[in-house]
Structure formats: structure tokens, C-alpha cells
Design a protein around this motif. Structure first.
Motif, mmCIF file in Angstrom:
data_model
loop_
_atom_site.group_PDB
_atom_site.id
_atom_site.type_symbol
_atom_site.label_atom_id
_atom_site.label_comp_id
_atom_site.label_asym_id
_atom_site.label_seq_id
_atom_site.Cartn_x
_atom_site.Cartn_y
_atom_site.Cartn_z
ATOM 1 N N ILE A 180 0.834 -1.205 0.000
ATOM 2 C CA ILE A 180 0.000 0.000 0.000
ATOM 3 C C ILE A 180 0.869 1.255 0.000
ATOM 4 C CG2 ILE A 180 -1.699 1.332 1.307
ATOM 5 C CD1 ILE A 180 -2.840 -1.290 2.329
ATOM 6 N N LEU A 181 1.919 1.266 0.828
ATOM 7 C CA LEU A 181 2.793 2.433 0.893
ATOM 8 C C LEU A 181 3.575 2.613 -0.403
ATOM 9 C CD1 LEU A 181 3.768 4.780 2.537
ATOM 10 C CD2 LEU A 181 5.459 3.292 3.633
ATOM 11 N N ILE A 182 4.004 1.504 -0.992
ATOM 12 C CA ILE A 182 4.702 1.580 -2.281
ATOM 13 C C ILE A 182 3.792 2.177 -3.341
ATOM 14 C CG2 ILE A 182 5.694 0.212 -4.163
ATOM 15 C CD1 ILE A 182 6.800 -1.696 -2.083
ATOM 16 N N ASP A 183 2.546 1.692 -3.391
ATOM 17 C CA ASP A 183 1.588 2.226 -4.355
ATOM 18 C C ASP A 183 1.334 3.707 -4.125
ATOM 19 O OD1 ASP A 183 1.294 -0.132 -5.707
ATOM 20 O OD2 ASP A 183 -0.506 -0.773 -4.630
ATOM 21 N N LEU A 184 1.291 4.125 -2.859
ATOM 22 C CA LEU A 184 1.050 5.528 -2.536
ATOM 23 C C LEU A 184 2.205 6.403 -3.032
ATOM 24 C CD1 LEU A 184 -0.705 7.658 -1.159
ATOM 25 C CD2 LEU A 184 0.518 7.167 0.981
ATOM 26 N N VAL A 185 3.429 5.932 -2.823
ATOM 27 C CA VAL A 185 4.602 6.684 -3.283
ATOM 28 C C VAL A 185 4.611 6.785 -4.805
ATOM 29 C CG1 VAL A 185 7.131 6.658 -3.416
ATOM 30 C CG2 VAL A 185 5.993 6.115 -1.257
ATOM 31 N N ILE A 186 4.331 5.662 -5.463
ATOM 32 C CA ILE A 186 4.332 5.647 -6.928
ATOM 33 C C ILE A 186 3.215 6.529 -7.474
ATOM 34 C CG2 ILE A 186 4.012 4.196 -8.968
ATOM 35 C CD1 ILE A 186 5.351 1.926 -7.440
ATOM 36 N N MET A 187 2.032 6.460 -6.865
ATOM 37 C CA MET A 187 0.922 7.295 -7.297
ATOM 38 C C MET A 187 1.250 8.777 -7.129
ATOM 39 S SD MET A 187 -2.188 7.841 -8.385
ATOM 40 C CE MET A 187 -3.238 6.380 -8.250
ATOM 41 N N THR A 188 1.876 9.127 -6.013
ATOM 42 C CA THR A 188 2.278 10.521 -5.793
ATOM 43 C C THR A 188 3.260 10.970 -6.864
ATOM 44 O OG1 THR A 188 1.973 10.269 -3.401
ATOM 45 C CG2 THR A 188 3.290 12.135 -4.145
ATOM 46 N N GLY A 189 4.220 10.107 -7.166
ATOM 47 C CA GLY A 189 5.163 10.427 -8.234
ATOM 48 C C GLY A 189 4.469 10.622 -9.565
ATOM 49 N N GLY A 190 3.453 9.794 -9.831
ATOM 50 C CA GLY A 190 2.706 9.929 -11.072
ATOM 51 C C GLY A 190 1.920 11.221 -11.140
ATOM 52 N N LEU A 191 1.290 11.604 -10.035
ATOM 53 C CA LEU A 191 0.520 12.843 -10.014
ATOM 54 C C LEU A 191 1.420 14.065 -10.184
ATOM 55 C CD1 LEU A 191 -1.995 12.022 -7.134
ATOM 56 C CD2 LEU A 191 -2.507 12.203 -9.577
ATOM 57 N N VAL A 192 2.580 14.037 -9.514
ATOM 58 C CA VAL A 192 3.535 15.154 -9.661
ATOM 59 C C VAL A 192 4.021 15.241 -11.101
ATOM 60 C CG1 VAL A 192 5.812 16.002 -8.987
ATOM 61 C CG2 VAL A 192 4.255 15.119 -7.245
ATOM 62 N N LEU A 218 6.645 13.138 -20.661
ATOM 63 C CA LEU A 218 6.226 13.229 -19.266
ATOM 64 C C LEU A 218 4.878 12.548 -19.063
ATOM 65 C CD1 LEU A 218 7.301 16.905 -18.468
ATOM 66 C CD2 LEU A 218 8.252 14.819 -17.441
ATOM 67 N N HIS A 219 3.948 12.760 -19.986
ATOM 68 C CA HIS A 219 2.657 12.077 -19.905
ATOM 69 C C HIS A 219 2.842 10.564 -20.016
ATOM 70 C CE1 HIS A 219 -0.291 15.270 -19.700
ATOM 71 N NE2 HIS A 219 0.326 15.938 -20.654
ATOM 72 N N LEU A 220 3.767 10.150 -20.869
ATOM 73 C CA LEU A 220 4.014 8.723 -21.052
ATOM 74 C C LEU A 220 4.570 8.089 -19.780
ATOM 75 C CD1 LEU A 220 3.482 7.095 -23.625
ATOM 76 C CD2 LEU A 220 5.928 7.143 -24.093
ATOM 77 N N LEU A 221 5.322 8.851 -18.996
ATOM 78 C CA LEU A 221 5.821 8.359 -17.706
ATOM 79 C C LEU A 221 4.748 8.434 -16.635
ATOM 80 C CD1 LEU A 221 8.070 7.492 -15.712
ATOM 81 C CD2 LEU A 221 8.638 9.924 -15.476
ATOM 82 N N PRO A 224 1.616 5.334 -16.477
ATOM 83 C CA PRO A 224 1.735 4.062 -15.738
ATOM 84 C C PRO A 224 1.954 4.255 -14.243
ATOM 85 C CG PRO A 224 3.709 4.481 -17.049
ATOM 86 C CD PRO A 224 2.685 5.495 -17.460
ATOM 87 N N LEU A 225 2.628 5.354 -13.850
ATOM 88 C CA LEU A 225 2.835 5.594 -12.423
ATOM 89 C C LEU A 225 1.506 5.819 -11.705
ATOM 90 C CD1 LEU A 225 5.960 7.975 -12.398
ATOM 91 C CD2 LEU A 225 5.879 5.527 -11.886
ATOM 92 N N MET A 226 0.542 6.420 -12.381
ATOM 93 C CA MET A 226 -0.773 6.628 -11.773
ATOM 94 C C MET A 226 -1.678 5.406 -11.940
ATOM 95 S SD MET A 226 -1.730 10.620 -12.632
ATOM 96 C CE MET A 226 -1.702 10.385 -14.417
ATOM 97 N N ILE A 227 -1.601 4.768 -13.091
ATOM 98 C CA ILE A 227 -2.541 3.692 -13.405
ATOM 99 C C ILE A 227 -2.249 2.431 -12.594
ATOM 100 C CG2 ILE A 227 -3.348 2.151 -15.230
ATOM 101 C CD1 ILE A 227 -4.310 5.070 -15.407
#
Length: 335
Positions: A180-192, A218-221, A224-227
Motif C-alpha cells: 500500500i505504501l509503495i503504491d502511494l509513493v508511486i501514485m504521488t510520483g505519477g501525479l507530480v 512526461l505524460h508517457l511516464l 503508468p505511475l498513476m494507473i
């Protein structure tokens, strides 16, 4: 035979006024009776077989350097690849402005740096999480220097990817990261990353400069970080797929499609495709289509995306026209 890349370069060099370039594009659009390349997320990669020829030759040479250097140590092998990639970029990127070789040479420079450092540290019995963090730092430093030297559009996205890698690696050295924490970090990175991409997009709503290319990568990166974390939540830890997961997937994909249409970027839709096909094919399998679930979903999704592609501009016009004027000024113009 001039490409849109040549026109954009002429505008950036001051050879051609932006208004003239836009008028020329409008003329070509009317002549062809269709929309222009920059309205289709035009990304110049190959302008001739020589681009592919250079890539093949470079990869073969760099693979040889890697093998020879590894006979001494992984750090030397990776270092040779990184240095050689940089030197090749001095010619093929700075002087020849070749898109595909520039991208490949960036990847080999970062790959050589990351691979050489992490393999060397692992050989020295350094903890894997710490070794990956140090390797990401080295790759991030190379990406930063590469950006200021060559300004290859994909470099900014690559640099941000290394920063996300640094954060995840070093967090795992201090805490026992659960999923869960890994997903949260990755999602945050994707949103930024998505926010940064939108900033670059807003600075070139006509998509006539290299800033649009930077935004594309940037959109291409970001996609997947958000999805990936999003669908991890939908699937859950047990990966049980039923009507609830299918309905949630459908809602999420519709939202992603609406966002993609509004910002005129297709990366979000593409990044979610594998999850959509997998989830719905499992649902079809559960109701009896054991052998044809994936094939049926592939046919349905593929046909649907083709229809979206055909009616992309009418669909986008209907959505964008309902947005407030303040937001419209930050979005690509309607064609």
C-alpha cells in the motif's frame, strides 16, 4: 520534403515567424482535408533508415564495450557504455539532431550508469535496496547533466523516473514498505509528473515547439505511475475479479478517457488497456468463455479504440466546449 519538425525548428531559430508557420499548417490541412501531425501527438522518431542504421550500429558497439569492460568489473563496463553514449550524443544529438539515436543513446547512458553501479555494489555484498538507491542517484546525475547539455525531450521524464526510483529505494531502507505504501509513493510520483507534464503542455498549447515533445514523454511516464497503483487497489491483494471489480474498472477507464480527450493526450488510455483487457477477460472466463475471454475483450477494446480515434475530435470538441474559458486557455486548441 519538409517535416513538421523542420518547421518547428525554423520557428525556434527565428527563420520563420510563428504566424507564418501556423498559416502554412492551416493551408496544408485544407489541402489534405484532414488534421495535422501536431494535432495527433506527432513525435518525430525516424526520418530515414539511416536513423535505424545508426541505432543498430551504436547498440552493437556499446554491447561490445559492456562485455569487454565487464571482464574487469561491472563498474568499468557500465562506465564505458555511459561515456561512449555521451560521446556519440555529442555528434548524433548536438550536431545531427537525430531523434531516435538520441533517445537510444540517452537510454544506454543511463542504463550503463545504473547497471554498472548496482552490479558493482551487489558484487560487494551491499544490500539490494541501498545499492539500487545509489545506482538511481548516479543515473539521476547523468540525466541532469544530459538535459542541460543535449536537451533531448525524453530526458526530463527519464530524470524524474530516476528520482522516483531514489525515493522508493531509500524509503525501503528505513521502513518495511508494504504494497500500500509503495503504491502511494508511486501514485504521488505519477501525479507530480502529470502536473509537470501539464505545465509544459500549457506553455505550448499550439504544440509547435519542443516543449510539446517534452510534455509527451512526461505524460508517457506519468500514466503508468498513476494507473498501476489505481488498478492494484481495484484488484486487491487476493486478485479476485468479479462484477464489482469490472464495474470499478469501467468507471475508472471512462474517467481516464474523458481526461485524455480534454488534455488531448492518449497515454492514460493506453496505459490502462492491459488492466481493462485482463479484468474483463477474467469476468468472461468466469461465465464460460474459458478459451476466448481475452480474444473477445481484445476485439471489443480494439474496435472501441478505433472508433474513439475516428471520432476523437468531435468527442473532444463536445467536452472542451463545456469547460470554463480560464481552463480552455491552458489546453490545446480545437481543430
Amino acid at each position: 520534403m519538409y517535416s513538421d519538425k523542420d518547421i518547428r525548428a525554423a520557428v525556434e531559430a527565428g527563420v520563420m515567424p510563428k504566424q507564418t508557420a501556423n498559416a502554412f499548417r492551416d493551408f496544408i490541412q485544407q489541402q489534405r482535408g484532414g488534421v495535422l501531425n501536431q494535432d495527433q501527438e506527432y513525435i518525430p522518431l525516424v526520418h530515414g533508415f539511416n536513423d535505424i542504421f545508426v541505432v543498430i550500429a551504436a547498440v552493437i558497439a556499446l554491447a561490445g564495450l559492456w562485455t569487454i569492460g565487464n571482464t574487469m568489473s561491472p563498474l568499468i563496463g557500465g562506465g564505458l557504455v555511459a561515456v561512449a553514449s555521451w560521446l556519440l550524443s555529442e555528434y548524433f544529438t548536438r550536431r545531427r539532431h537525430m531523434a531516435l539515436p538520441s533517445i537510444v543513446l540517452l537510454v544506454t547512458a543511463l542504463g550503463g550508469t545504473f547497471g554498472g553501479v548496482i552490479m558493482q555494489l551487489l558484487a560487494m555484498a551491499v544490500r539490494p535496496d541501498l545499492a539500487s538507491g545509489v545506482a538511481f542517484i548516479a543515473a539521476s546525475a547523468v540525466a541532469t547533466a544530459h538535459w542541460f547539455r543535449f536537451r533531448v525531450p525524453i530526458t526530463l521524464a527519464a530524470g524524474i523516473a530516476t528520482v522516483v526510483g531514489i525515493i522508493v529505494s531509500f524509503l525501503s531502507t528505513t521502513w518495511l514498505l508494504d504494497s500500500i505504501l509503495i503504491d502511494l509513493v508511486i501514485m504521488t510520483g505519477g501525479l507530480v509528473t502529470f502536473g509537470i507534464a501539464m505545465y509544459w503542455d500549457a506553455s505550448d498549447v499550439d504544440r509547435t515547439s519542443r516543449r510539446s515533445d517534452v510534455a509527451f514523454w512526461l505524460h508517457l511516464l506519468a500514466a503508468p505511475l498513476m494507473i498501476h497503483p489505481l488498478f492494484n487497489v481495484i484488484l486487491g491483494s487476493d486478485f479476485e475479479i468479479g462484477v464489482t471489480q469490472a464495474a470499478a474498472t469501467l468507471v475508472v477507464y471512462v474517467v481516464l478517457s474523458v481526461v485524455s480527450l480534454i488534455i488531448d493526450r492518449r497515454a492514460l488510455m493506453v496505459s490502462a488497456l492491459a488492466y481493462v483487457i485482463f479484468i474483463f477477460s477474467q469476468v468472461l472466463t468466469s461465465v464460460g468463455l474459458v478459451d476466448l475471454g481475452s480474444a473477445v475483450m481484445g476485439l471489443i477494446v480494439g474496435a472501441g479504440l478505433l472508433l474513439v480515434s475516428v471520432f476523437w475530435h468531435p468527442l473532444r470538441s463536445s467536452l472542451v466546449s463545456k469547460l470554463p474559458p480560464a481552463l480552455l486557455n491552458k489546453l490545446p486548441s480545437l481543430q
